[in-house]
Motif scaffolding. Structure first.
Motif, PDB file in Angstrom:
ATOM      1  N   TYR B 305       0.829  -1.210   0.000  1.00 37.72           N
ATOM      2  CA  TYR B 305       0.000   0.000   0.000  1.00 37.72           C
ATOM      3  C   TYR B 305       0.857   1.251   0.000  1.00 37.72           C
ATOM      4  O   TYR B 305       0.569   2.219  -0.704  1.00 37.72           O
ATOM      5  CB  TYR B 305      -0.909   0.008   1.242  1.00 37.72           C
ATOM      6  CG  TYR B 305      -2.082  -0.929   1.120  1.00 37.72           C
ATOM      7  CD1 TYR B 305      -2.884  -0.910  -0.013  1.00 37.72           C
ATOM      8  CD2 TYR B 305      -2.402  -1.814   2.136  1.00 37.72           C
ATOM      9  CE1 TYR B 305      -3.954  -1.770  -0.134  1.00 37.72           C
ATOM     10  CE2 TYR B 305      -3.478  -2.678   2.032  1.00 37.72           C
ATOM     11  CZ  TYR B 305      -4.253  -2.661   0.891  1.00 37.72           C
ATOM     12  OH  TYR B 305      -5.313  -3.505   0.770  1.00 37.72           O
ATOM     13  N   ASN B 308       2.251   1.866  -3.276  1.00 34.70           N
ATOM     14  CA  ASN B 308       1.140   2.336  -4.086  1.00 34.70           C
ATOM     15  C   ASN B 308       0.915   3.818  -3.977  1.00 34.70           C
ATOM     16  O   ASN B 308       0.921   4.555  -4.959  1.00 34.70           O
ATOM     17  CB  ASN B 308      -0.120   1.661  -3.582  1.00 34.70           C
ATOM     18  CG  ASN B 308      -0.661   0.733  -4.599  1.00 34.70           C
ATOM     19  OD1 ASN B 308      -1.036   1.193  -5.663  1.00 34.70           O
ATOM     20  ND2 ASN B 308      -0.641  -0.550  -4.321  1.00 34.70           N
ATOM     21  N   LEU B 379       1.349  -1.800  -9.915  1.00 36.05           N
ATOM     22  CA  LEU B 379       0.941  -1.413  -8.559  1.00 36.05           C
ATOM     23  C   LEU B 379      -0.150  -2.335  -8.035  1.00 36.05           C
ATOM     24  O   LEU B 379      -0.138  -2.739  -6.862  1.00 36.05           O
ATOM     25  CB  LEU B 379       0.427   0.027  -8.554  1.00 36.05           C
ATOM     26  CG  LEU B 379       1.490   1.113  -8.613  1.00 36.05           C
ATOM     27  CD1 LEU B 379       0.821   2.465  -8.631  1.00 36.05           C
ATOM     28  CD2 LEU B 379       2.418   1.004  -7.426  1.00 36.05           C
ATOM     29  N   THR B 380      -1.118  -2.646  -8.901  1.00 34.26           N
ATOM     30  CA  THR B 380      -2.225  -3.472  -8.436  1.00 34.26           C
ATOM     31  C   THR B 380      -1.740  -4.870  -8.084  1.00 34.26           C
ATOM     32  O   THR B 380      -2.220  -5.483  -7.139  1.00 34.26           O
ATOM     33  CB  THR B 380      -3.319  -3.535  -9.505  1.00 34.26           C
ATOM     34  OG1 THR B 380      -3.522  -2.225  -9.991  1.00 34.26           O
ATOM     35  CG2 THR B 380      -4.603  -4.047  -8.929  1.00 34.26           C
ATOM     36  N   GLU B 383      -0.495  -5.027  -4.635  1.00 30.55           N
ATOM     37  CA  GLU B 383      -1.518  -5.034  -3.583  1.00 30.55           C
ATOM     38  C   GLU B 383      -2.035  -6.436  -3.294  1.00 30.55           C
ATOM     39  O   GLU B 383      -2.646  -6.665  -2.258  1.00 30.55           O
ATOM     40  CB  GLU B 383      -2.703  -4.162  -4.000  1.00 30.55           C
ATOM     41  CG  GLU B 383      -2.509  -2.699  -3.706  1.00 30.55           C
ATOM     42  CD  GLU B 383      -3.772  -1.925  -4.020  1.00 30.55           C
ATOM     43  OE1 GLU B 383      -4.857  -2.373  -3.611  1.00 30.55           O
ATOM     44  OE2 GLU B 383      -3.677  -0.898  -4.688  1.00 30.55           O
ATOM     45  N   ARG B 394      -9.575  -2.399  -8.744  1.00 30.69           N
ATOM     46  CA  ARG B 394      -8.494  -1.542  -8.263  1.00 30.69           C
ATOM     47  C   ARG B 394      -7.653  -1.031  -9.413  1.00 30.69           C
ATOM     48  O   ARG B 394      -7.249   0.131  -9.436  1.00 30.69           O
ATOM     49  CB  ARG B 394      -7.616  -2.324  -7.297  1.00 30.69           C
ATOM     50  CG  ARG B 394      -8.346  -2.642  -6.031  1.00 30.69           C
ATOM     51  CD  ARG B 394      -7.400  -3.102  -4.979  1.00 30.69           C
ATOM     52  NE  ARG B 394      -8.144  -3.520  -3.803  1.00 30.69           N
ATOM     53  CZ  ARG B 394      -7.578  -3.950  -2.706  1.00 30.69           C
ATOM     54  NH1 ARG B 394      -6.265  -3.993  -2.635  1.00 30.69           N
ATOM     55  NH2 ARG B 394      -8.314  -4.310  -1.679  1.00 30.69           N
ATOM     56  N   LYS B 398      -7.109   2.944 -10.341  1.00 27.97           N
ATOM     57  CA  LYS B 398      -5.783   3.555 -10.397  1.00 27.97           C
ATOM     58  C   LYS B 398      -5.484   4.104 -11.776  1.00 27.97           C
ATOM     59  O   LYS B 398      -5.060   5.244 -11.917  1.00 27.97           O
ATOM     60  CB  LYS B 398      -4.732   2.515 -10.003  1.00 27.97           C
ATOM     61  CG  LYS B 398      -4.263   2.678  -8.575  1.00 27.97           C
ATOM     62  CD  LYS B 398      -3.019   1.904  -8.310  1.00 27.97           C
ATOM     63  CE  LYS B 398      -3.363   0.470  -7.990  1.00 27.97           C
ATOM     64  NZ  LYS B 398      -4.172   0.286  -6.792  1.00 27.97           N
TER      65      LYS B 398
END
Lengths: 731, 731
Positions: B305, B308, B379-380, B383, B394, B398
């Motif tokens: 996170y 992120n 990035l996802t 997560e 998500r 984003k």
């Protein structure tokens, strides 16, 4: 063995009409009474008896068991007691899709249809719920739902959530108020207002009879005003917008849980469910009547709609003229009483007139409230809606529109209009050529708004709760008992054989009929309006609401358990249109709060002064800066004070941003006026968008379905799947 | 007889890994290909072979039929063809609650699982849909859905609704534009700007090298500006807010109908459905992997996170610095080119620099778009979302955040910031001590905004559509074919027995893999942003969007039918998070349009002048009124023009509301400034609340479920009831 009684029909025989009330499937013994209300029928006594027979045979055909008293010769009330056997009930439950029975083996018997038995007595509910001793306990919602049905269960669940959610804003409101109390002595503008040395000579507040006055003479009112109008109020208003969003989300989640626990997810629409119920059970009449309605064309309905719109508009006119009437009362009273030569009486005139005016306002609001309720029912009947759900919805919308306007119109007047059209000295605005438009009290309109709000809110709650909900039902009951005794005596003479021991149903019949949840909801929704719409001017509103509700819940509980007949259980998915109204109020409150903070309170002028005009960056000099100059020689003939205690006044001051008499354009709006106006408007935009954005964020961050519920549903589905797979393999 | 092929798994053997793609239940023969993408596995070749065997035996156990090619010794691609028999399919359909089978008799066979057969061929779709010849026909949605599944069906349905809904605003936008064209000659401010007799000498637009200039020299640009900034634009902006609300409601209704027609109402959640599918069919690995994920605690996730949030913030920084870089380019270029002594070059400098800057902007936007897409995926993955649906959601959020900011940041700069910080003459604001902050072109920022918008919108659509969607896939395909030929040659040498006639699956395998609907949606949503967010400054946006979309639909259709492998059919209830994004954009657009109208366009100053300051009530004298005076002796040392063609200039004019040099506070904001500011802000409040109220009204008046559908559902329920009752009686 005596038959179990599930439902009781009652009718007046040999006198007026049968009254068939819609049936519901509750299996609680001994405590049901059909309502004798209904539309007047023009049928003769014989036709009625025939219809009754046909109706009863229909019931028997459906598998119900009937028990009746012998009819006496003369007129009176007859009771037919019904019992619905378990088999009929199960079939009905299945038809209504209370739980879709994939295989009969596993899912029936339903948890829905409450098991017959006496453990759920009225007494238990009374002890566990309708009792001030349990005021701080959670309500026994499952019991309530089992006894009264889902609609009433949801109402009390909502009340509980709302009341609990009121705790934080109550505390915070109190803190904001205490912050005001503690900092009032260090607040520069209040100090300046009270400082005799600054010696501002103010222009008279009315024509001829009023004198000039010293600003320091309203010191105490200014200090009181500060209690409600300090920096913390703005933050509190933003908090309340968030609170409203949070409250709505929280209720959504709670409703989801209840829906799941009470098995309401499969209620397709109440329309379908009710249709089936009606269709299977009875009511050929209702069906015919309904079919007749459905064939109404737009042309048939048009007059109804027209009357509707015009009456609603007329009622709005009535509301506004009531507000206007009170204004006129205030203006005339002020000008008449001001002529009183006694200086002491003169000093108290303002307060007296304001207070009496608010009381009149309150009375008008209360009376119109009752009238509007009746009008809304009449109007909705004119529209002839197709289903009962539609009827409810339209009625609620209309009465909400009328009642909320009625309640809030005077408050809105004080908040946004009072004193804005008074005009500067020398150019006063007159009403009907005689009466000068009223101005707010010298320290600003906010304190008046505050008084108005608290009086109407408290008055409405106290009077409606006490007088309308307790005293009037008591009186009605007394009247009914008195009348019955009268009639009973007559009957006694008439016939001896009808005498039988008083049964529970006889006692229940003497109770008040149930009048729906709408009045209860309406009361709470209007209160919610007070709590949110004007919270920026009266931070104590949540506290008052909380105190009221803690009592209100138990009062309602007592009313439902002991004062009225047991209502028909109604299944419903949610609180329906009330939720939309709550959303609407919450959105509207953001706008009104923004305007109250920027236009009614002095927050913006103070901030602008501090950051734009103050030499030192402090608030010193704000009072001086906010007062404009007026040259008394510019007074029109009969405007200047006829006699004055002040000598040698050439310049008086008034609260406005206008150019001084020696400027290029005397008495026109000054540059400060425009810059403060721009700041006020900018604040409205900022506040509104911030509050809306934060509310949306709250609504987005909080999922509608709680995680625990989602997990549970998923597990239940998995179990169902497994069961199906197993079943498949066995087959 | 050859087996029917429902699904094809493929893997690289003796080389890298098995790739198991999630399965879906489609029964279309001959045209399925599993994707060879997936996470790299670290397993050895033997382990993989074992896993493969285990997997295949699992499939056989579930009742599937397998057919495989003989494995060749060396490396290569192996195909396993699956067939799902009808019995297995039916059971699966039941488990997924595609239609709850109350009694097997009546409701099975489902209309859902499309009947095997070849009438639904790719060819038919190609003829009926992916063809420019049918451009003006409705799309064959049922066919699309049957062949591609619900998710893609919904996408094209949405595209169709959106495109059709674009027709009225396109026409109206054109009318607004034509209104501008027709009235430009009668518009007083434009005439005044072009009137040589009024002879305003304007202050230089840059230091030293710029000369004074005549206002009438920018006449043509002013006239062009009027085309987009006339009274009709304001009405058009309000119309577009309503249109957005109407569009959303309309789509909701359409979606309801599709949901009913495609039987999607009973999809509980895609999670459950997919879980079951996965669970019943295969993927022990996936399950284990998933369970592993579920046990990840917050602590495990925290670093993900943190990365992120910081990366998203950093990317925002990159976007803003890109915008800032272009600003710097413009400022430096302007000051450098202005030194050019050639007067003709000087005259065209502004336009040249602006145009090149916009092209640079466009290129930066396009490049960053691609980069941001990749970053969002990365990035996802960090997560580690629990389910694929969550992953999608998500990722979309984003990449929408990054891409929309990237696209709109330069536009926002021009609309709301450019020229606002330039400072009045004599008090210019300098960047890094050297470069004067840029100002808008003389007739206002709106025309620049217009150019910027149209260039970015058209450029993005043309380049992304043509280059990215057509040219790049072609290149990729060419590269792949080239590579395969290379490898194929190798294989030929290696082994002769793998040679078999080229099957359909071999051909399909050479097609592009399907990359999800997100890029398609994203493109449309960004376009929707252009159509709504800045419509007040560029009324032709809907028209351009419409023209683009008519082609886009067929382009996408051709792509789906001929260019990529047939995607797995995915069932879904609605368009999911995209709808929320649409709502968000619509709400945001109300605010931006309010600000564009009141702050970027000259609408408010003109109106204020007409009603507050004009002597005659007409617009005559507006130009004079809107220009302030500057005394050239107040120029700082190196600010005044070094050489000038004008003689005897003592006073020059500039566009602002400030007090003249001879006022009490020279060059401070004048009273006009504040009153215009107040009017601008008041307009924002008015516009925003009006648009919001009207949108809410539209949303409230249009029921979510169309009346016809409601009637149909009710009838179906009645039939079901009747059936149940009958069944009951028979039993």
């Amino acid at each position: 063995k005596p038959m179990k009684v599930d439902y009781i029909l009652c009718y007046n025989y040999k006198k007026r009409r049968i009254s068939l009330h819609r049936l519901s499937l509750t299996s609680q013994p001994e405590l049901e009474a059909g309502l004798p209300e209904g539309e007047e029928s023009q049928l003769s006594e014989e036709e009625k008896a025939m219809m009754r027979e046909e109706f009863e045979s229909g019931l028997l055909e459906q598998g119900l068991q009937l028990e009746r008293d012998k009819e006496s010769r003369s007129q009176g009330i007859g009771f037919i007691r019904l019992h619905v056997p378990w088999a009929t009930l199960s079939r009905e439950a299945e038809l209504q899709k209370i739980k879709v029975p994939v295989k009969k083996v596993c899912l029936l018997p339903q948890k829905h249809t409450c098991t017959p038995g006496s453990f759920l007595s009225n007494l238990l509910l009374y002890e566990e719920w309708a009792n001030y001793g349990v005021m701080f306990k959670y309500q026994p919602l499952d019991l309530i739902r089992k006894y009264f049905g889902e609609a009433i269960g949801l109402y009390f669940a909502w009340m509980g959530v709302y009341t609990r959610m009121l705790v934080p804003p109550s505390l915070l409101g109190l803190i904001v108020f205490l912050y005001g109390v503690l900092t009032v002595n260090t607040n520069v503008p209040s100090q300046e207002m009270c400082d005799d040395n600054l010696n501002f000579t103010m222009c008279p507040l009315c024509d001829a009879v009023c004198d000039y006055w010293k600003l320091s003479s309203v010191c105490s009112l200014t200090r009181a005003s500060y209690l409600f109008d300090n920096g913390a109020t703005t933050l509190f208003a933003i908090f309340m917008s968030l609170w409203a969003a949070f409250f709505l989300e929280h209720w959504k989640r709670r409703q989801m849980c209840l829906k799941h626990a009470w098995d309401l997810t499969t209620v397709l629409t109440t329309v379908v469910a009710k249709r089936v119920c009606v269709c299977v059970f009875v009511c050929l009449f209702l069906f015919l009547w309904q079919r007749e309605q459905e064939s109404l064309t737009l042309e048939d309905r048009l007059p109804g709609y027209m009357i509707n719109v015009s009456v609603v508009l007329m009622m709005m006119g009535v509301t506004f003229s009531a507000v206007f009437g009170v204004i006129l009362y205030r203006i005339t009273m002020l000008s008449i009483w001001s002529m009183n030569p006694d200086p002491e009486a003169k000093a108290s005139v303002r307060m007296t007139v304001t207070t009496t005016a608010i009381i009149i306002n309150l009375l008008v609001v209360l009376i119109l409230d009752e009238i509007y309720g009746a009008i809304a029912v009449w109007l909705t009947k004119l529209e002839v809606p197709k289903t009962e759900a539609e009827f409810e919805e339209r009625l609620i919308l209309k009465s909400f529109l009328l009642k909320s306007m009625n309640t809030f119109a005077p408050v809105f007047y004080v908040a946004f209009f009072k004193g804005r059209f008074a005009g500067p000295p020398g150019d006063y605005v007159y009403l009907f050529g005689h009466f000068r438009m009223e101005e707010c009290a010298p320290p600003g309109c906010l304190i008046e708004l505050c008084i108005q709000l608290s009086m109407i809110m408290l008055g409405k709650q106290l009077i409606q709760n006490n007088v309308f909900e307790i005293v009037i039902p008591k009186l009605k009951k007394m009247y009914r008992t008195y009348k019955e005794k009268d009639k009973g005596g007559e009957e006694d003479e008439d016939e001896e054989e009808t005498k039988r021991p008083k049964q529970q149903w006889d006692k229940d019949f003497s109770l008040d009929p149930y009048e729906g949840l709408s009045p209860e909801y309406m009361e709470m929704i209007i209160q919610y309006g007070f709590v949110t719409i004007f919270v920026a001017s009266f931070p104590l509103a949540p506290l008052f609401a909380l105190l009221n509700n803690v009592i209100e819940i138990r009062l309602d509980a007592a009313k439902f358990t002991t004062e009225i007949r047991r209502p028909d259980a109604v299944r419903c998915k949610d609180i329906g249109i009330w939720f939309n109204i709550l959303i609407g109020i919450s959105k509207f409150s953001v706008i009104t709060n923004a305007f109250v903070i920027s236009f009614t309170s002095d927050f913006i002028p103070r901030t602008v002064y501090q950051y734009m005009y103050s030499q030192t960056g402090s608030m010193h000099g704000f009072t001086e800066h906010s007062l404009s100059y007026f040259n008394v020689s510019n007074f029109e003939a009969d405007s200047s004070p006829s006699s004055t205690l002040f000598t040698g006044v050439t310049i008086c001051r008034y609260k406005d941003y206008r150019d001084p008499p020696w400027g290029a354009q005397p008495y026109s709006f000054s540059k400060q006026y425009w810059s403060v106006l721009a700041a006020r408007l900018a604040f409205v935009i900022f506040f509104q968008n911030l509050a809306m954005f934060l509310s949306m964020l709250v609504a987005w961050l909080i999922p509608d379905v709680p995680r625990s519920l989602r997990e549970q549903v998923r597990k239940e589905n998995m179990l169902l799947m497994e069961f199906l797979v197993q079943d498949e393999q066995e087959a």
